[in-house]
Design a protein around this motif. Structure first.
Motif, PDB file in Angstrom:
ATOM      1  N   UNK A  55       0.830  -1.200   0.000  1.00 45.02           N
ATOM      2  CA  UNK A  55       0.000   0.000   0.000  1.00 45.02           C
ATOM      3  C   UNK A  55       0.867   1.253   0.000  1.00 45.02           C
ATOM      4  N   UNK A  56       1.982   1.239   0.725  1.00 41.32           N
ATOM      5  CA  UNK A  56       2.880   2.392   0.774  1.00 41.32           C
ATOM      6  C   UNK A  56       3.496   2.664  -0.597  1.00 41.32           C
ATOM      7  N   UNK A  57       3.859   1.613  -1.316  1.00 42.72           N
ATOM      8  CA  UNK A  57       4.423   1.791  -2.658  1.00 42.72           C
ATOM      9  C   UNK A  57       3.393   2.430  -3.584  1.00 42.72           C
ATOM     10  N   UNK A  58       2.162   1.945  -3.540  1.00 36.50           N
ATOM     11  CA  UNK A  58       1.110   2.498  -4.392  1.00 36.50           C
ATOM     12  C   UNK A  58       0.822   3.948  -3.996  1.00 36.50           C
ATOM     13  N   UNK A  59       0.746   4.231  -2.704  1.00 32.73           N
ATOM     14  CA  UNK A  59       0.456   5.592  -2.245  1.00 32.73           C
ATOM     15  C   UNK A  59       1.589   6.552  -2.610  1.00 32.73           C
ATOM     16  N   UNK A  60       2.840   6.129  -2.462  1.00 33.84           N
ATOM     17  CA  UNK A  60       3.958   6.992  -2.829  1.00 33.84           C
ATOM     18  C   UNK A  60       4.018   7.234  -4.336  1.00 33.84           C
ATOM     19  N   UNK A  61       3.664   6.241  -5.128  1.00 32.23           N
ATOM     20  CA  UNK A  61       3.602   6.447  -6.578  1.00 32.23           C
ATOM     21  C   UNK A  61       2.525   7.475  -6.913  1.00 32.23           C
ATOM     22  N   UNK A  62       1.381   7.406  -6.243  1.00 28.38           N
ATOM     23  CA  UNK A  62       0.312   8.379  -6.464  1.00 28.38           C
ATOM     24  C   UNK A  62       0.753   9.780  -6.044  1.00 28.38           C
ATOM     25  N   UNK A  63       1.382   9.894  -4.883  1.00 30.83           N
ATOM     26  CA  UNK A  63       1.836  11.201  -4.415  1.00 30.83           C
ATOM     27  C   UNK A  63       2.908  11.787  -5.329  1.00 30.83           C
ATOM     28  N   UNK A  64       3.789  10.938  -5.836  1.00 26.25           N
ATOM     29  CA  UNK A  64       4.810  11.410  -6.771  1.00 26.25           C
ATOM     30  C   UNK A  64       4.165  11.909  -8.057  1.00 26.25           C
ATOM     31  N   UNK A  65       3.179  11.197  -8.555  1.00 26.26           N
ATOM     32  CA  UNK A  65       2.452  11.615  -9.751  1.00 26.26           C
ATOM     33  C   UNK A  65       1.790  12.976  -9.523  1.00 26.26           C
ATOM     34  N   UNK A  66       1.108  13.137  -8.382  1.00 16.69           N
ATOM     35  CA  UNK A  66       0.436  14.413  -8.095  1.00 16.69           C
ATOM     36  C   UNK A  66       1.443  15.543  -7.921  1.00 16.69           C
ATOM     37  N   UNK A  67       2.601  15.261  -7.331  1.00 16.77           N
ATOM     38  CA  UNK A  67       3.628  16.285  -7.118  1.00 16.77           C
ATOM     39  C   UNK A  67       4.209  16.743  -8.443  1.00 16.77           C
ATOM     40  N   UNK A  68       4.479  15.800  -9.331  1.00 17.37           N
ATOM     41  CA  UNK A  68       5.037  16.157 -10.641  1.00 17.37           C
ATOM     42  C   UNK A  68       4.003  16.861 -11.494  1.00 17.37           C
ATOM     43  N   UNK A  69       2.750  16.485 -11.357  1.00 19.02           N
ATOM     44  CA  UNK A  69       1.654  17.070 -12.144  1.00 19.02           C
ATOM     45  C   UNK A  69       1.452  18.553 -11.801  1.00 19.02           C
ATOM     46  N   UNK A  70       1.750  18.938 -10.562  1.00 20.93           N
ATOM     47  CA  UNK A  70       1.540  20.344 -10.148  1.00 20.93           C
ATOM     48  C   UNK A  70       2.498  21.245 -10.781  1.00 20.93           C
TER      49      UNK A  70
END
Length: 70
Positions: A55-70
């Motif tokens: 779950x941590x790997x999936x959540x960190x991938x999502x957070x990285x995607x949102x951070x780069x998207x901003x």
């Protein structure tokens, strides 16, 4: 530096929305693999650790995607 960390974790402070449903659905897709690994390890604590790690790997991938998207 601290503002970048706050910006990285900002999506976690939002309300539960459709994006979080998708993240949880992707994390749920790992259940068959996690169950198979849990049967082969023989330890319940390792099994729980694998669940949290996935779950941590999936959540960190999502957070990285949102951070780069901003």
């Amino acid at each position: 530096m601290m503002s970048k960390i706050k910006l990285f974790f900002a999506p976690l402070r939002e309300e539960f929305n459709k994006e979080f449903m998708i993240v949880n659905a992707i994390a749920f897709l790992g259940c068959p693999v996690i169950s198979w690994l849990g049967k082969n390890t023989g330890s319940f604590l390792i099994y729980l650790g694998i669940i949290v790690l996935w779950w941590a790997i999936v959540a960190l991938a999502f957070l990285t995607y949102k951070f780069i998207k901003q």
